[in-house]
Design a protein around this motif. Structure first.
Motif: not given
Length: 322
Positions: A35-57
């Motif tokens: 999983f990537l720790i980042a600001d979602p607004d910074h992503l280039p957006g070339s692939v789909p992504h999912h916001i998770i609340q914990s590493p277990a997800e």
């Protein structure tokens, strides 16, 4: 037992790191969870992504998108142009990843490239780089940098100092400490029961009996003898110019080198795209791609993800090692 996912800290958002994270997901989505720790607004957006609340997800999310553990930043992510307002966010994502790795919520930490000047300008970052900051977070005083690829592992005993300062810096204590930390890591993180360490000489031809310098005979050789007496499988000092051809590499598991370029030139020549930086001696696993932020190509979609992919694979392998 399921291995926890790998935490990937975003690094400098104006560099190529976020692009590499997205490309790594396309290759590794069915192979290993991260999983990537980042600001979602910074992503280039070339692939789909999912916001998770914990590493277990992360493991479940991997199948259909890049898992993002969100961390807010204050500045924009403009390719090639670091914003000092993002410095605190970069530092915080590294610390957050280290905390997750030390707690066991993440199997390891893989770090994308940072830009040291941007951190100093924006947050007065007091450490020389990633490695020293991670040592501080891990509460250890001494760590070792290893560069690893499928063809070669190398450790520079002295790192980012001028060549003129190497002979004085290469002390018996430093060399012995480097050997101990490296051997321990190869045993406990790489499952090599009795690692073979080959130590390179400092001078041409390893000093050639003192004709080309006394350091090999007076500093390096006594340390090797001491380590052999302690039970380590360590040999040398070997002439560095004959240590890295194919036949020589079969005789050791890691080359302990005297200085930065002596270690990094052979591995980058043999396997430039797949070299991985591993920090040994931390209380958690840390890998990173062996390159920088590459501002000159950021945002163009042409960055090579091979080193990041291999860094994630190696972190996962190390996390699974009993």
């Amino acid at each position: 037992m399921t291995t926890p996912p790998i935490a990937l800290s975003c690094g400098e958002p104006a560099g190529i790191g976020l692009e590499l994270a997205e490309k790594a997901w396309t290759v590794l989505r069915d192979e290993l969870p991260f999983f990537l720790i980042a600001d979602p607004d910074h992503l280039p957006g070339s692939v789909p992504h999912h916001i998770i609340q914990s590493p277990a997800e992360a493991a479940r999310a991997m199948a259909t998108g890049l898992p993002i553990l969100p961390h807010p930043f204050f500045g924009a992510a403009t390719p090639g142009h670091p914003d000092p307002e993002n410095a605190e966010g970069v530092i915080e994502t590294i610390a957050r990843g280290a905390d997750l790795a030390m707690s066991g919520a993440a199997g390891a930490l893989c770090t994308l490239p940072i830009h040291k000047k941007a951190l100093k300008d924006g947050a007065d970052f007091p450490w020389p780089g990633h490695t020293e900051y991670l040592a501080y977070l891990g509460g250890v005083s001494r760590v070792v940098m290893m560069l690893a690829s499928p063809q070669l592992r190398v450790v520079p005993t002295t790192i980012h100092i001028p060549l003129a300062r190497v002979p004085a810096a290469l002390t018996p204590d430093l060399l012995a400490d480097t050997i101990r930390i490296t051997a321990d890591a190869l045993t406990n993180r790489f499952a090599i029961a009795r690692p073979r360490l080959a130590v390179a000489g400092l001078n041409p031809h390893a000093g050639e009996g003192g004709a080309m310098g006394e350091e090999d005979a007076q500093t390096i050789a006594p340390v090797i003898a001491e380590m052999v007496a302690e039970g380590f499988d360590v040999t040398g000092p070997w002439p560095a110019d004959t240590m890295f051809h194919a036949a020589a590499r079969t005789r050791y598991d890691v080359a302990i080198c005297a200085y930065h370029d002596q270690a990094l030139i052979p591995i980058k020549t043999l396997d430039f795209d797949r070299g991985v930086n591993v920090t040994l001696g931390l209380p958690f696993i840390r890998t990173s791609p062996d390159h920088g932020t590459a501002f000159d190509i950021a945002g163009q979609g042409i960055a090579n993800p091979s080193s990041t992919i291999e860094a994630l694979r190696l972190a996962h392998h190390m996390a699974r090692t009993p």
